[in-house]
Design a protein around this motif. Structure first.
Motif, PDB file in Angstrom:
ATOM      1  N   SER A 170       7.558   1.438  -4.732  1.00 37.61           N
ATOM      2  CA  SER A 170       6.412   0.997  -3.975  1.00 37.61           C
ATOM      3  C   SER A 170       5.146   0.986  -4.813  1.00 37.61           C
ATOM      4  CB  SER A 170       6.240   1.856  -2.742  1.00 37.61           C
ATOM      5  OG  SER A 170       5.946   3.183  -3.101  1.00 37.61           O
ATOM      6  N   SER A 171       5.086   1.804  -5.856  1.00 33.15           N
ATOM      7  CA  SER A 171       3.872   1.810  -6.676  1.00 33.15           C
ATOM      8  C   SER A 171       3.695   0.487  -7.413  1.00 33.15           C
ATOM      9  CB  SER A 171       3.896   2.971  -7.660  1.00 33.15           C
ATOM     10  OG  SER A 171       4.958   2.820  -8.582  1.00 33.15           O
ATOM     11  N   TYR A 172       4.801  -0.161  -7.776  1.00 29.78           N
ATOM     12  CA  TYR A 172       4.696  -1.472  -8.421  1.00 29.78           C
ATOM     13  C   TYR A 172       3.992  -2.459  -7.492  1.00 29.78           C
ATOM     14  CZ  TYR A 172       6.002  -6.161  -9.825  1.00 29.78           C
ATOM     15  OH  TYR A 172       5.961  -7.490 -10.139  1.00 29.78           O
ATOM     16  N   PHE A 173       4.408  -2.515  -6.252  1.00 34.31           N
ATOM     17  CA  PHE A 173       3.810  -3.450  -5.299  1.00 34.31           C
ATOM     18  C   PHE A 173       2.353  -3.099  -5.020  1.00 34.31           C
ATOM     19  CE2 PHE A 173       8.359  -3.748  -4.259  1.00 34.31           C
ATOM     20  CZ  PHE A 173       8.537  -5.097  -4.498  1.00 34.31           C
ATOM     21  N   ASP A 211       0.212  -1.525  -7.041  1.00 34.41           N
ATOM     22  CA  ASP A 211      -0.617  -1.822  -8.205  1.00 34.41           C
ATOM     23  C   ASP A 211      -0.737  -3.321  -8.462  1.00 34.41           C
ATOM     24  OD1 ASP A 211      -1.011   0.854  -8.613  1.00 34.41           O
ATOM     25  OD2 ASP A 211       0.589   1.043 -10.103  1.00 34.41           O
ATOM     26  N   THR A 212       0.341  -4.046  -8.246  1.00 32.98           N
ATOM     27  CA  THR A 212       0.356  -5.468  -8.563  1.00 32.98           C
ATOM     28  C   THR A 212      -0.197  -6.320  -7.427  1.00 32.98           C
ATOM     29  OG1 THR A 212       2.305  -5.085  -9.921  1.00 32.98           O
ATOM     30  CG2 THR A 212       1.824  -7.360  -9.347  1.00 32.98           C
ATOM     31  N   TRP A 213       0.209  -6.048  -6.207  1.00 34.50           N
ATOM     32  CA  TRP A 213      -0.118  -6.919  -5.075  1.00 34.50           C
ATOM     33  C   TRP A 213      -1.248  -6.396  -4.217  1.00 34.50           C
ATOM     34  CZ3 TRP A 213       4.410  -9.947  -2.643  1.00 34.50           C
ATOM     35  CH2 TRP A 213       5.203 -10.476  -3.644  1.00 34.50           C
ATOM     36  N   SER A 237       1.214  -5.841   0.180  1.00 33.93           N
ATOM     37  CA  SER A 237       2.438  -5.039   0.179  1.00 33.93           C
ATOM     38  C   SER A 237       2.935  -4.793   1.598  1.00 33.93           C
ATOM     39  CB  SER A 237       2.192  -3.703  -0.521  1.00 33.93           C
ATOM     40  OG  SER A 237       1.896  -3.888  -1.872  1.00 33.93           O
ATOM     41  N   LEU A 250       9.370   1.067   1.449  1.00 35.55           N
ATOM     42  CA  LEU A 250       8.104   0.515   0.958  1.00 35.55           C
ATOM     43  C   LEU A 250       6.999   0.730   1.981  1.00 35.55           C
ATOM     44  CD1 LEU A 250       6.418  -1.295  -0.999  1.00 35.55           C
ATOM     45  CD2 LEU A 250       7.278  -3.248   0.292  1.00 35.55           C
TER      46      LEU A 250
END
Length: 91
Positions: free
Chosen positions: A1-4, A6-8, A13, A50
């Motif tokens: 979930s950290s990817y989403f 930070d990115t989105w 998210s 997520l």
């Protein structure tokens, strides 16, 4: 979930997790085999993972300072209450 996160970002998210969960519900609803049902459950579980992280974070950031702890605690309590109700109905 950290990817989403930070990115989105937070809102995107949450919308992505909701869309994935909706798709998983359709897969489960139209399942013709155990494999399709298991696939739908797997996808739904990933989206819930997520969402459970993102929603609590977003909620604590948006809530007024005086209500943050209470709202976040209420969110976690209601999730636990839902698990209790699901277990009670299953008996």
């Amino acid at each position: 979930s950290s990817y989403f996160l930070d990115t989105w970002g937070r809102k995107a998210s949450i919308m992505l997790g909701s869309a994935i969960f909706t798709a998983a519900c359709f897969i489960q609803g139209g399942a013709n085999s155990v494999a399709q049902m298991c696939l739908g459950r797997l996808i739904a579980g990933c989206s819930i993972g997520l969402l459970s992280a993102v929603v609590a974070l977003y909620q604590s950031e948006v809530a007024p300072p005086g209500l943050r702890g209470g709202l976040t605690s209420l969110y976690q309590f209601m999730i636990t209450f839902g698990i209790l109700v699901a277990a009670a109905v299953d008996v």
